[in-house]
Write a protein that holds these residues in place. Structure first.
Motif, mmCIF file in Angstrom:
data_model
loop_
_atom_site.group_PDB
_atom_site.id
_atom_site.type_symbol
_atom_site.label_atom_id
_atom_site.label_comp_id
_atom_site.label_asym_id
_atom_site.label_seq_id
_atom_site.Cartn_x
_atom_site.Cartn_y
_atom_site.Cartn_z
ATOM 1 N N SER A 1 0.669 -1.359 -0.090
ATOM 2 C CA SER A 1 0.067 0.083 -0.176
ATOM 3 C C SER A 1 0.805 1.278 -0.098
ATOM 4 O O SER A 1 1.943 1.201 0.232
ATOM 5 C CB SER A 1 -1.068 -0.098 0.994
ATOM 6 O OG SER A 1 -0.172 0.356 2.227
ATOM 7 N N SER A 2 0.034 2.365 -0.323
ATOM 8 C CA SER A 2 1.185 3.526 -0.312
ATOM 9 C C SER A 2 1.776 3.883 1.176
ATOM 10 O O SER A 2 2.598 4.671 1.211
ATOM 11 C CB SER A 2 0.280 4.790 -0.907
ATOM 12 O OG SER A 2 -0.807 5.047 0.062
ATOM 13 N N THR A 3 1.320 3.479 2.028
ATOM 14 C CA THR A 3 1.672 3.755 3.418
ATOM 15 C C THR A 3 2.746 2.830 3.988
ATOM 16 O O THR A 3 3.360 2.719 4.883
ATOM 17 C CB THR A 3 0.582 3.906 4.323
ATOM 18 O OG1 THR A 3 -0.235 2.547 4.331
ATOM 19 C CG2 THR A 3 -0.409 5.085 4.124
ATOM 20 N N THR A 4 2.894 1.766 3.086
ATOM 21 C CA THR A 4 3.817 0.691 3.608
ATOM 22 C C THR A 4 5.063 1.244 3.559
ATOM 23 O O THR A 4 5.663 1.992 2.421
ATOM 24 C CB THR A 4 3.832 -0.597 2.564
ATOM 25 O OG1 THR A 4 2.475 -1.050 2.796
ATOM 26 C CG2 THR A 4 4.884 -1.896 3.079
ATOM 27 N N TRP A 5 6.079 1.028 4.575
ATOM 28 C CA TRP A 5 7.389 1.585 4.589
ATOM 29 C C TRP A 5 8.265 0.421 4.375
ATOM 30 O O TRP A 5 8.143 -0.768 4.986
ATOM 31 C CB TRP A 5 7.489 2.022 5.946
ATOM 32 C CG TRP A 5 8.804 2.542 6.331
ATOM 33 C CD1 TRP A 5 9.556 3.756 6.131
ATOM 34 C CD2 TRP A 5 9.922 1.671 6.758
ATOM 35 N NE1 TRP A 5 11.017 4.028 6.544
ATOM 36 C CE2 TRP A 5 11.209 2.876 6.778
ATOM 37 C CE3 TRP A 5 10.108 0.508 7.467
ATOM 38 C CZ2 TRP A 5 12.412 2.209 7.420
ATOM 39 C CZ3 TRP A 5 11.406 0.099 7.859
ATOM 40 C CH2 TRP A 5 12.469 0.871 7.942
#
Ligand SMILES: Cc1cc2nc3c(=O)[nH]c(=O)nc-3n(C[C@H](O)[C@H](O)[C@H](O)COP(=O)(O)OP(=O)(O)OC[C@H]3O[C@@H](n4cnc5c(N)ncnc54)[C@H](O)[C@@H]3O)c2cc1C
Length: 279
Positions: A170-174
């Motif tokens: 996801s776009s928030t996965t670091w």
């Protein structure tokens, strides 16, 4: 004399691989070194470099689908890899020098099954699935189950690794990747680590940490993952994760490093990862 086959379709390659003496060759950067060291000769080699089924990176319904024949140069330059799989792009850029990256493939790194393979912790951290093709058809296996022991894989005789499928983060996965070697470039890893995690309401979720050069196969650092899950990634969490990671591995002393250094470096990398997490 060696018979060299150059099939242009996966079906033909699989038929050729049914010969028990046939050996698959991709970039040949591992095979050449091993053969020179052992003096081994092959009766038949099957060159995988012309198989369209093993090429390219594509997005397929929430999955980033990578051809086993993609070279590390292709991977580190690929827009999908760079935007969604930044840790893989970073790993690709640390493998050998440019000449090696131009030939060496992701599939070769996986099947060669060195515990020091730099792409492998990334595949653990990103929960990759492997697509294998053989005379019995196609099957999928979680990458985590593929490396079974030192240089022992779940690949059956005659099977080929065709694709590597990674759920699109996801776009928030670091994501993070770090290789520790004797020098910055052109070194075999003493320790190599990759991590992915997401943040929800300031706390860490879906933490996965893969590490290499510490055991006969790449390993998940499950204790460190457990310590971090649900925690705010502050300095205390970073220290606790570093301690957990050091405690859960049993590295060996070998020509490349001591067990003590490996454990110490691993903790430092994990601590630095956690301290670097930003929402
Ligand atoms: C100078 C040098 C530096 C290196 N530096 C690094 C480094 O920094 N980090 C690192 O991780 N590695 C490094 N390597 C090792 C090597 O380059 C990589 O492991 C590379 O990814 C191997 O890929 P290849 O395509 O060359 O594999 P190959 O040598 O062609 O094959 C390796 C093995 O995998 C099998 N195989 C290959 N593709 C498939 C497939 N699709 N299906 C089934 N079997 C297959 C072959 O039969 C063989 O057993 C280095 C090698 C050299 C020579």
């Amino acid at each position: 004399m060696t018979v060299a086959h150059r099939p242009t379709s996966l079906g033909d390659a699989i038929r050729l691989m049914a010969d028990p003496v046939a050996v698959a060759v991709a970039g040949c950067t591992d095979l050449l070194v091993a053969d020179l060291a052992t003096g081994r000769r092959h009766a038949a080699v099957v060159d995988l470099s012309r198989l369209p089924e093993l090429k390219g990176v594509r997005e397929d319904g929430g999955v980033i689908d990578l051809g086993a024949g993609c070279t590390f140069t292709e991977l580190r330059r690929d827009p999908l890899v760079r935007s969604h799989l930044s840790s893989l792009a970073e790993a690709a850029a640390t493998i050998g020098g440019w000449q090696i990256q131009n030939r060496a493939t992701l599939g070769g790194n996986i099947v060669n099954a060195s515990p020091a393979g730099d792409a492998l912790p990334v595949l653990l951290a990103l929960d990759a699935t492997l697509v294998l093709g053989g005379t019995q058809g196609t099957r999928e296996i979680a990458y985590e189950s593929f490396h079974q022991d030192y240089r022992k894989t779940a690949l059956r005789q005659g099977e080929l690794l065709v694709r590597i499928r990674i759920p699109r983060p996801s776009s928030t996965t670091w994501q993070a990747f770090r290789k520790v070697g004797t020098r910055e470039a052109q070194a075999i890893s003493k320790v190599v680590v990759a991590m992915s995690a997401s943040l929800a309401d300031g706390a860490l979720r879906d933490v996965r940490i893969g590490a290499g050069s510490l055991a006969p196969t790449p390993v998940r650092l499950r204790a460190a993952e457990g310590v971090l899950t649900g925690r705010v990634p502050d300095a205390a969490a970073a220290d606790d994760a570093a301690s957990a990671a050091r405690a859960e591995v049993r590295p060996l002393d070998d020509v490349r490093s001591t067990a003590r250094y490996r454990r110490w470096a691993l903790g430092n990398v994990v601590r630095r990862f956690v301290r670097g997490i930003r929402a």
